[in-house]
Design a protein around this motif. Structure first.
Motif, PDB file in Angstrom:
ATOM      1  N   ARG A   1       0.846  -1.258   0.010  1.00 57.47           N
ATOM      2  CA  ARG A   1      -0.085  -0.031   0.164  1.00 57.47           C
ATOM      3  C   ARG A   1       0.934   1.093   0.094  1.00 57.47           C
TER       4      ARG A   1
ATOM      5  N   LEU B   1       0.702   4.245  -2.657  1.00 60.02           N
ATOM      6  CA  LEU B   1       0.333   5.431  -2.387  1.00 60.02           C
ATOM      7  C   LEU B   1       1.329   6.564  -2.698  1.00 60.02           C
TER       8      LEU B   1
ATOM      9  N   GLU C   1       0.634   9.597  -5.196  1.00 60.10           N
ATOM     10  CA  GLU C   1       0.720  11.084  -4.605  1.00 60.10           C
ATOM     11  C   GLU C   1       1.247  12.022  -5.630  1.00 60.10           C
TER      12      GLU C   1
ATOM     13  N   LEU D   1      -7.969   0.386   0.101  1.00 58.98           N
ATOM     14  CA  LEU D   1      -7.482   1.954   0.495  1.00 58.98           C
ATOM     15  C   LEU D   1      -8.893   2.878   0.121  1.00 58.98           C
TER      16      LEU D   1
ATOM     17  N   THR E   1      -8.753   6.775   1.329  1.00 61.49           N
ATOM     18  CA  THR E   1      -7.254   7.014   0.992  1.00 61.49           C
ATOM     19  C   THR E   1      -7.243   7.159  -0.411  1.00 61.49           C
ATOM     20  N   VAL E   2      -7.654   6.520  -1.315  1.00 62.40           N
ATOM     21  CA  VAL E   2      -7.673   6.445  -2.704  1.00 62.40           C
ATOM     22  C   VAL E   2      -9.166   6.709  -3.166  1.00 62.40           C
TER      23      VAL E   2
ATOM     24  N   ALA F   1      -4.798   9.570  -5.254  1.00 62.90           N
ATOM     25  CA  ALA F   1      -4.845   9.674  -3.758  1.00 62.90           C
ATOM     26  C   ALA F   1      -5.667  10.658  -3.462  1.00 62.90           C
TER      27      ALA F   1
ATOM     28  N   GLY G   1      -4.263   9.960   3.109  1.00 66.35           N
ATOM     29  CA  GLY G   1      -2.950   9.085   3.302  1.00 66.35           C
ATOM     30  C   GLY G   1      -3.190   7.978   4.522  1.00 66.35           C
TER      31      GLY G   1
END
Length: 69
Positions: free
Chosen positions: A7, A11, A15, A42, A47-48, A60, A64
């Motif tokens: 993960r 990420l 980002e 996620l 988070t995403v 993203a 986070g």
């Protein structure tokens, strides 16, 4: 622990820019199945997010997750 590593890889890439799953798999050196599994997790955490129709791009959200140091 392996899941956290996977993960974190995803990420870090997301980002910088959005990616399709196949491109994420190639860039992260993870299998397509592993990438889709972790993106789903996620996404459930917020988070995403997935954008687009048919050719989805993952991004993203800025929330986070805790990063590996």
């Amino acid at each position: 622990h392996c899941g956290l590593v996977a993960r974190t890889k995803l990420l870090v890439l997301l980002e910088r820019q959005g990616f399709a799953v196949s491109k994420l798999a190639k860039e992260s050196a993870l299998s397509y199945g592993v990438v889709t599994h972790h993106l789903r997790l996620l996404k459930n955490e917020g988070t995403v997010e997935r954008k687009g129709n048919r050719c989805y791009v993952w991004l993203a959200t800025g929330l986070g997750q805790k990063r590996l140091g």
